[in-house]
Design a protein around this motif. Structure first.
Motif, PDB file in Angstrom:
ATOM      1  N   MET A 105      -3.788  -0.068  -7.087  1.00  0.00           N
ATOM      2  CA  MET A 105      -4.129  -1.003  -8.163  1.00  0.00           C
ATOM      3  C   MET A 105      -5.613  -1.377  -8.101  1.00  0.00           C
ATOM      4  O   MET A 105      -6.331  -1.246  -9.090  1.00  0.00           O
ATOM      5  N   ILE A 106      -6.064  -1.815  -6.946  1.00  0.00           N
ATOM      6  CA  ILE A 106      -7.472  -2.223  -6.839  1.00  0.00           C
ATOM      7  C   ILE A 106      -8.345  -1.062  -6.385  1.00  0.00           C
ATOM      8  O   ILE A 106      -9.561  -1.217  -6.265  1.00  0.00           O
ATOM      9  N   ASP A 107      -7.726   0.086  -6.130  1.00  0.00           N
ATOM     10  CA  ASP A 107      -8.442   1.267  -5.652  1.00  0.00           C
ATOM     11  C   ASP A 107      -9.187   0.974  -4.344  1.00  0.00           C
ATOM     12  O   ASP A 107     -10.416   1.020  -4.269  1.00  0.00           O
ATOM     13  N   SER A 108      -8.413   0.676  -3.352  1.00  0.00           N
ATOM     14  CA  SER A 108      -8.954   0.379  -2.026  1.00  0.00           C
ATOM     15  C   SER A 108      -8.173   1.183  -1.007  1.00  0.00           C
ATOM     16  O   SER A 108      -6.984   1.411  -1.191  1.00  0.00           O
ATOM     17  N   PRO A 109      -8.779   1.633   0.087  1.00  0.00           N
ATOM     18  CA  PRO A 109     -10.173   1.420   0.488  1.00  0.00           C
ATOM     19  C   PRO A 109     -11.142   2.177  -0.418  1.00  0.00           C
ATOM     20  O   PRO A 109     -10.740   3.018  -1.203  1.00  0.00           O
ATOM     21  N   SER A 110     -12.449   1.862  -0.257  1.00  0.00           N
ATOM     22  CA  SER A 110     -13.476   2.490  -1.078  1.00  0.00           C
ATOM     23  C   SER A 110     -14.768   2.567  -0.281  1.00  0.00           C
ATOM     24  O   SER A 110     -14.910   1.879   0.733  1.00  0.00           O
ATOM     25  N   PRO A 111     -15.688   3.411  -0.721  1.00  0.00           N
ATOM     26  CA  PRO A 111     -16.977   3.463  -0.015  1.00  0.00           C
ATOM     27  C   PRO A 111     -17.683   2.108  -0.131  1.00  0.00           C
ATOM     28  O   PRO A 111     -17.460   1.369  -1.090  1.00  0.00           O
ATOM     29  N   PHE A 146      -9.303  -3.494 -12.513  1.00  0.00           N
ATOM     30  CA  PHE A 146      -7.876  -3.851 -12.460  1.00  0.00           C
ATOM     31  C   PHE A 146      -7.619  -5.212 -13.102  1.00  0.00           C
ATOM     32  O   PHE A 146      -6.621  -5.417 -13.761  1.00  0.00           O
ATOM     33  N   PHE A 183     -13.640   2.081   3.253  1.00  0.00           N
ATOM     34  CA  PHE A 183     -13.461   0.830   3.985  1.00  0.00           C
ATOM     35  C   PHE A 183     -12.591  -0.138   3.199  1.00  0.00           C
ATOM     36  O   PHE A 183     -12.664  -0.191   1.976  1.00  0.00           O
ATOM     37  N   ARG A 220      -3.353   3.315   0.742  1.00  0.00           N
ATOM     38  CA  ARG A 220      -4.179   2.908  -0.389  1.00  0.00           C
ATOM     39  C   ARG A 220      -3.482   1.842  -1.226  1.00  0.00           C
ATOM     40  O   ARG A 220      -2.278   1.886  -1.432  1.00  0.00           O
ATOM     41  N   ASP A 221      -4.261   0.914  -1.728  1.00  0.00           N
ATOM     42  CA  ASP A 221      -3.823   0.027  -2.793  1.00  0.00           C
ATOM     43  C   ASP A 221      -4.333   0.667  -4.081  1.00  0.00           C
ATOM     44  O   ASP A 221      -5.532   0.598  -4.382  1.00  0.00           O
ATOM     45  N   GLY A 229     -14.572   7.689   5.495  1.00  0.00           N
ATOM     46  CA  GLY A 229     -15.750   7.239   4.765  1.00  0.00           C
ATOM     47  C   GLY A 229     -15.483   6.047   3.875  1.00  0.00           C
ATOM     48  O   GLY A 229     -16.384   5.538   3.225  1.00  0.00           O
ATOM     49  N   LYS A 235       0.839  -1.190   0.000  1.00  0.00           N
ATOM     50  CA  LYS A 235       0.000   0.000   0.000  1.00  0.00           C
ATOM     51  C   LYS A 235       0.880   1.249   0.000  1.00  0.00           C
ATOM     52  O   LYS A 235       2.029   1.187   0.421  1.00  0.00           O
TER      53      LYS A 235
END
Lengths: 559, 559
Positions: A537-543, B489, B157, A534-535, B155, A529
């Motif tokens: 690549m996978i776009d995480s974390p996310s709502p 991805f 996760f 943030r990762d 906001g 991360k």
């Protein structure tokens, strides 16, 4: 004729397409191939006409009879070569392409080897690997926890473990006398290059042992890893007390690849600086310095820059005093107006200085001065090339203080005692009486393994008696009720027959990066991360969906 | 003289205290010892006078010269013996004491051996273990995710992985052609004895392989484990299509330790029941049954009980028809008023029945009937002792359907297609045209390993082409935007040169419980959670501090 480089996990192999024995179609097909296409080729391994002794497969090539394009590829966004033109962000976004690059692939293969040999060594010693839970309980002590809302228990949360500490101690209470686990741990702290929100530990615990047993067992592990992973015969690992490490190197994790040990001109045992009207030294608790061999050639400008470097807020030194021992035998210092030749000669003697040496001195309150001087020492080590990544010096630092005094996190107007290692660490039995009178003086049976100035592992002999553990929580500011609510299971367990036990944990990511000769752990982790956690690549974390929040009985607030 | 049983991880050893060579003090000291005290004893190993051949250490005892009580113990709340008087709740609360019991200790040691041999086998085949992240991204497909609020990204996760599926596929795209990991996975689902919120998988993936390669490689793994852990030479593992398994056993995970295969009296290939005015059979799509050898002695009362058992809501059969083939050669059925002797003779012939056999028949819609009959078959197998825990039959079930139709979770008035394995599973190439016309008929290159009626592993050949993967998401009801947002991805990765790949994952806890001959996985996990997802030992989950909630930008609601 046409040559194509075929890359797989094991390296690069050259494919040869010849008009003579290939149909026109095969050659045409080969001509359509682009970078990163995935192909299956059948052919004959032949000796290469012009050999390439820089490649492991440079003596051969494959004369292809059959070619199938399994999947074409778009042009990748950066060069997939040892030296890439891709920046950090791009590489992380397309980490699956970055992982194709040989250096990163080698890092992950190295990591696997380190894990493999760790397991083999510990298995052979009858350590048993036990998986401890990932969904555990949040505790106030230590770093910030990641938490997981429980759907089945509304309003309640699990925490992700910062380490399996209490579980491995309970396994000792259970009679598993040798435990290990290579295990993910989690800390919700601000991130740096060498810190990730999830990281991996080699976590170990032994029962019916002394500190000596633990040190010997894990010195054996490290020696085994150096031998099997790096083919290095590690000499016996020296030991140094925390007090000695602080005095000689100003650090509890000294880099002993090089000397430049501290010399005290004014300290507990002597005073070679006072009474010459130099107020800075006269007012100082400690005047100490290092001798930098061959650095007398440093110009005034270089020394001014070094002084500025020391004054940066990260270090915060007030200044830097130097003394050159010139090749012609003359002495020249930045405080010549206070100290005469004979004083400087005394200093030179104290440092055992030779012509060509440069002495760098700082002064002030002892702890702070040592810390600052440590930074300077490491910097000079770097400048003189004394810290090569492929040279390894391993050290045990022992006898850490049990407690350190710090600001109360809830109330800055108060201080309180904090556990230097963790609340389960045993004081040295002979120091237990000091707990009541002078807690800061109590030494712990705690130890760190340091490689090249990096703390790669640490552990301690644990408390295994309920009363002493309760006393420890009390010193750390827990009420009896808080201690029971948070750690009652452990306190209770100590009543049902708990053996003496001790353990250690190694930072696995860091250990791998050291073996790989790199500073950052990031390229030894497949999918790391970034500094915002943030990762990319996978776009995480996310709502997450409203329905999920509802099921979990939580609401997002204040965003 | 005084004897004391000393228990450690390796078993029980008898200590002998003799007045003759021990001081009075030693003997008195020994007399103060209670259950579960922790002691260190030094002495001499001697041959025992009265040997105990039921104990591995029964030939010797230790004549003690020196005894130190390291820690006394309170009386434990339940007996620490193979058969304990402690109930489940008490055992879980004091799990650290429960783990002292030999059966549980053996389970954990077995688990370590299974992990060890798994790693050894895969390492030898040049599989590389790569750790994939635990903090990933929540996805709507599949089971419910555990989520972790991000402090640094208000906001938003993370989610805990239900499996490392997409990451291992990306590793294949990266060129790591053989990957494995023994890894914790998480599902926030309602719990049962064999389901835990956190569980462990042996997770594997290979590139440039066919289904055949995967089956052979992991049949090799299982054979290796049986040999090394159980000393069993496993014969070649038979394979059965999903369609065949459903027809012969009514289950996609048939227990083939025993026969009792289904016989269809009325089905696709024949009809031996219609036209006799028995409306139940006349209206049925399928009339099928099992032959229970030697069960003709079942009394009317026993058969009535069995009928009630089949009518329970968990099974939901409408009824149960029987036919006894008595030892004297006469036939007697519960539908004698509709079927004459010659009909019953036809049935007996269809079942290849012998005197003494009992035929049990049910009827109805085909899929449901098979499912119900499968339950009956397993029950009769239990009653007849045909399912011994120490006999192992391994089976590959292949050619699963790609899709199954089900109720839309958001809108019960609609149905939609669900991936039977997961959305990344490849259809059989020859069935791809059916995706447009008859999706339910499409077979997948998916496979399960079944041991004794338990699915221990499953996997598939994966989709590795972007267009086919997009098509698959479309069939599963994703809009193009949703697919891109959730799995962009992976779709993107497929454009940069993705090799064909396939994989498998084994349920590690379940595999261990099978090797241990137990039904529940709980006692193969050191610190399991109960059916409410609670760890009653550490009392987790639990409320967290207001300050923590605030930092995480969440509020607890609706509690």
């Amino acid at each position: 004729m046409l040559w194509i480089d075929l890359r797989d996990r094991y390296g690069i192999t050259q494919l040869l397409f010849e008009e003579s024995d290939a149909s026109k179609e095969l050659l045409n097909n080969a001509r359509t191939l682009g970078r990163e296409f995935v192909v299956a080729a059948k052919g004959e391994v032949i000796e290469r006409y012009s050999k390439n002794d820089k490649m492991p497969t440079g003596d051969i090539e494959v004369r292809v009879h059959e070619l199938v394009v399994l999947n074409p590829a778009k042009l990748p966004p950066f060069l997939i070569e040892d030296e890439t033109d891709g920046g950090e962000d791009l590489r992380m976004k397309y980490r699956y392409l970055d992982l194709r690059r040989s250096p990163i692939r080698q890092n992950l293969m190295l990591r696997h080897q380190v894990a493999r040999h760790t397991r083999r060594y510990l298995d052979d010693l009858e350590f048993i690997e036990v998986e401890t839970p990932v969904l555990i309980k949040s505790t106030p002590e230590g770093a910030r926890d990641f938490v997981v809302p429980s759907r089945m228990n509304p309003g309640e949360f699990y925490a992700l473990p910062q380490s399996p500490q209490t579980f491995k101690q309970l396994l000792m209470v259970s009679g598993f006398d040798r435990y290990y686990q290579i295990v993910k741990c989690f800390r919700d702290e601000d991130l740096r290059a060498d810190r990730q929100p999830e990281f991996t530990q080699i976590d170990c615990e032994m029962a019916f042992v002394t500190q000596e047993d633990v040190l010997n067992t894990f010195e054996g592990l490290i020696r085994n890893l150096f031998k099997n992973v790096k083919n290095i015969d590690l000499p016996e690992v020296p030991r140094m007390t925390y007090a000695e490490a602080m005095q000689r190197y100003g650090s509890d994790k000294p880099d002993i690849r090089f000397g430049m040990e501290f010399v005290e001109l004014k300290g507990a045992s002597r005073d070679l600086t006072s009474g010459k009207s130099f107020n800075v030294f006269d007012a100082a608790e400690l005047v100490a310095g290092i001798r930098v061999p061959g650095a007398a050639i440093y110009t005034r400008k270089q020394l001014d820059e070094l002084t500025e470097w020391m004054r940066r807020p990260q270090i915060g030194a007030k200044g830097l005093i130097y003394m050159r021992y010139n090749e012609d035998g003359t002495l020249k210092s930045s405080v010549d107006k206070f100290y005469d030749e004979s004083s400087l000669q005394q200093w030179a003697a104290a440092f055992d200085a030779q012509p060509g040496d440069l002495l760098l001195l700082i002064s002030g309150e002892a702890d702070q001065t040592r810390k600052q001087l440590s930074e300077l020492r490491l910097e000079m080590g770097n400048r003189l090339g004394l810290r090569p990544a492929d040279e390894y010096r391993v050290l045990w630092v022992v006898d850490f203080p049990l407690l350190e005094y710090g600001e109360d996190e809830h109330d800055a107007s108060h201080g309180r005692w904090y556990a230097m290692h963790h609340p389960f660490t045993s004081p040295k039995p002979e120091d237990i009486p000091l707990l009541a009178t002078d807690p800061g003086k109590v030494r712990a049976n705690a130890y760190d393994m340091v490689i090249n100035g990096v703390e790669v592992g640490g552990g301690s002999v644990r408390i295994f008696q309920k009363e002493l553990q309760k006393k420890m929580f009390e010193i750390l500011g827990f009420t009896a009720e808080e201690a029971q609510a948070q750690f009652g299971f452990l306190l209770n367990a100590f009543e049902f027959g708990a053996p003496p036990h001790a353990g250690i944990a190694f930072g696995f990511d860091r250990l791998c990066s050291l073996f790989g000769g790199a500073d950052s752990i990031r390229d030894f982790i497949a999918f790391p991360k970034n500094n915002s956690g943030r990762d990319v690549m996978i776009d995480s974390p996310s709502p997450i969906a409203a329905q999920q929040l509802k099921e979990l009985n939580i609401k997002v607030s204040g965003v």
